[in-house]
Scaffold this motif. Structure first.
Motif, PDB file in Angstrom:
ATOM      1  N   HIS A   1     -40.413  28.806  12.050  1.00  0.00           N
ATOM      2  CA  HIS A   1     -39.253  29.414  12.712  1.00  0.00           C
ATOM      3  C   HIS A   1     -38.927  28.557  13.928  1.00  0.00           C
ATOM      4  O   HIS A   1     -39.469  28.770  14.998  1.00  0.00           O
ATOM      5  CB  HIS A   1     -39.605  30.850  13.127  1.00  0.00           C
ATOM      6  CG  HIS A   1     -38.471  31.640  13.667  1.00  0.00           C
ATOM      7  ND1 HIS A   1     -38.629  32.616  14.636  1.00  0.00           N
ATOM      8  CD2 HIS A   1     -37.139  31.624  13.377  1.00  0.00           C
ATOM      9  CE1 HIS A   1     -37.473  33.162  14.906  1.00  0.00           C
ATOM     10  NE2 HIS A   1     -36.549  32.577  14.151  1.00  0.00           N
TER      11      HIS A   1
ATOM     12  N   GLY B   1     -33.986  28.751  15.368  1.00  0.00           N
ATOM     13  CA  GLY B   1     -34.228  29.793  14.392  1.00  0.00           C
ATOM     14  C   GLY B   1     -34.341  29.390  12.945  1.00  0.00           C
ATOM     15  O   GLY B   1     -34.595  30.241  12.098  1.00  0.00           O
TER      16      GLY B   1
ATOM     17  N   ALA C   1     -33.470  35.902  18.683  1.00  0.00           N
ATOM     18  CA  ALA C   1     -32.340  35.440  17.878  1.00  0.00           C
ATOM     19  C   ALA C   1     -31.416  34.630  18.770  1.00  0.00           C
ATOM     20  O   ALA C   1     -31.408  34.796  19.999  1.00  0.00           O
ATOM     21  CB  ALA C   1     -31.584  36.630  17.273  1.00  0.00           C
TER      22      ALA C   1
END
Length: 490
Positions: free
Chosen positions: A270, A275, A421
């Motif tokens: 990740h 992301g 995020a």
């Protein structure tokens, strides 16, 4: 003349009682004495005047706070090497002057009405620091969710079963019980191929990276977006960092051979913070690069267990344990306060890294290691991760739903994973959005804060939103404040 003395715990103070109730004379401080205090006698005037002047100075300067209990005059006289009556007379006069207060049964204390003298230099009042109302930094998990009861159970079992050598000097490689438990867990959950003798316990990712920076040679390639703190650790270790471009498929490995680097630091599961996961072709390509050049891959698996749209992708380390150093920690899964991390390293690096670390474990306590070993072995770690996986997935879903309803022009980049995020913003709007967020009481950062200063990638505008830290009761309010800070649709 100077000496150190402690607060007496004798129940009956001679000044208050009017008699000498001290214990028989003996060398050294009294049993039960409190915090040491340094008393400086000036040598001017009588000893009684010197004691009084020194105590006035200590009280007036604030070194002795109002209410502080003083030792009996027998204790102080013995420590200063002067007569009992001299100290008794000094205490008595300071009581009369109002500096001290003496009561039957509670000893002699600094008078409550005494206050430190103001400084001669005028002080400029510092502006009040406004603490953010909501923390959206991608640095910590939900602190309220720490599994206290299960951890306490493991701690009690670990303490009862701890061998005697656990209370001696720590092994720099870490407790074998934890290394054994991690070997099984990492193989099962992350596809890591290792053994207890190839695992080194450390105090987290940062100490691990610092040790690697001292053990490897040459430059280190890093992703163009990442933590500046990690780059500074490598720089401090004498390693120059070279940026690799990053796109939706992770780091662009094709450019790695042109850098001349001897090692590369990646976040394959990740990418932090943009992301995206490292594409399978690029995972294979970085292993081919390492085998061909003799290079080293440093894998930061900071949140690899938290994948919401599918099963987590296994670690790159499983492709070649002799060319990859795998690093994990409890910072995202449990708490950064535990200060426990681990490295699964190639055989040829174990000795070099232990030489860098030194002869003793300096930071990670043996009992915490034994507790984590039990926590992992009994299945409590898996249960906690499953519970937090559900919690963080719900939080991310709430973030997505809120943006869809309130700011549909703002997209979320990257995969459904981890504790943060990235919100993509229109070009040129990131600085104003960060300022607006601050006015709304939000602690967050834009993508620019993570960009390597030498990167030639076109800069991207975005906000890095950590949804792990806010407590549940404050999460909706944090999202509301975030929406107010976002730029309007064009």
């Amino acid at each position: 003349m100077s000496n150190r003395w402690g607060n007496s715990t004798e129940g009956r103070d001679p000044v208050a009682a009017g008699t000498d109730a001290g214990t028989p004379s003996r060398p050294g401080p009294e049993p039960g004495s409190g915090t040491d205090f340094h008393l400086e006698l000036s040598g001017e005037g009588t000893l009684r005047e010197q004691v009084m002047r020194a105590l006035r100075e200590a009280i007036g300067s604030g070194r002795l706070a109002p209410g502080t209990r003083l030792p009996s005059y027998r204790s102080l006289a013995r420590d200063l090497g002067i007569a009992l009556n001299t100290v008794g007379e000094a205490y008595g006069e300071l009581v009369a002057e109002g500096w001290l207060a003496a009561r039957q049964g509670s000893g002699t204390r600094v008078a409550r009405r005494s206050t430190p003298l103001p400084s001669d230099r005028p002080r400029r009042s510092a502006p009040p620091v406004r603490r953010p109302a909501y923390d959206l930094m991608p640095t910590s998990p939900d602190a309220a969710a720490f599994p206290r009861s299960a951890w306490q159970t493991s701690a009690r079992r670990a303490l009862n079963a701890a061998p005697n050598d656990a209370f001696g000097v720590g092994d720099p490689q870490g407790r074998v019980e934890l290394r054994t438990a991690l070997t099984e867990y990492l193989a099962r959950a992350r596809g890591v191929r290792t053994s207890p003798h190839r695992i080194i316990i450390c105090a987290g990712f940062a100490p691990a990276l610092s040790m690697l920076g001292q053990a490897v040679k040459g430059e280190v390639a890093v992703e163009s977006y990442g933590l500046g703190f990690h780059r500074s650790l490598l720089t401090s270790a004498g390693r120059r960092t070279v940026p690799l471009p990053v796109d939706a498929r992770g780091a662009v490995i094709d450019t790695l051979p042109t850098t001349g680097a001897g090692a590369v630091l990646l976040t394959p599961a990740h990418q932090f913070p943009t992301g995206g996961p490292l594409h399978p072709e690029r995972r294979a390509a970085v292993i081919d690069w390492a085998r061909t050049t003799g290079g080293l891959v440093i894998e930061d698996d900071y949140d690899g267990e938290f994948r919401y749209d599918r099963q987590p992708v296994g670690a790159v380390q499983g492709l070649d344990p002799d060319r990859v150093v795998y690093i994990g920690s409890t910072s995202k899964s449990l708490s950064p306060a535990l200060r426990i991390g681990w490295m699964a390293v190639p055989d040829h690096l174990v000795g070099d890294l232990l030489a860098v670390k030194g002869d003793r474990e300096m930071w990670t306590g043996a009992l915490d290691q034994l507790t984590l070993a039990d926590f992992v072995a009994c299945g409590a770690y898996d249960r906690h991760l499953r519970r937090m996986l559900l919690s963080y997935r719900r939080r991310r879903d709430r973030l997505v739903a809120t943006l869809r309803a309130r700011a549909p022009h703002i997209g979320i980049d990257g995969i459904a994973a981890g504790l943060h995020a990235v919100l993509g913003l229109p070009p040129g709007t990131e600085p104003s959005a960060v300022r607006a967020a601050s006015r709304q009481g939000l602690a967050l950062e834009g993508l620019a804060a993570y960009r390597h200063p030498d990167s030639d990638m076109p800069p991207r505008d975005g906000l890095v939103i950590g949804y792990g830290t806010p407590p549940d009761h404050a999460f909706e309010a944090a999202l509301e404040a975030l929406c107010l800070a976002l730029p309007d649709a064009e």
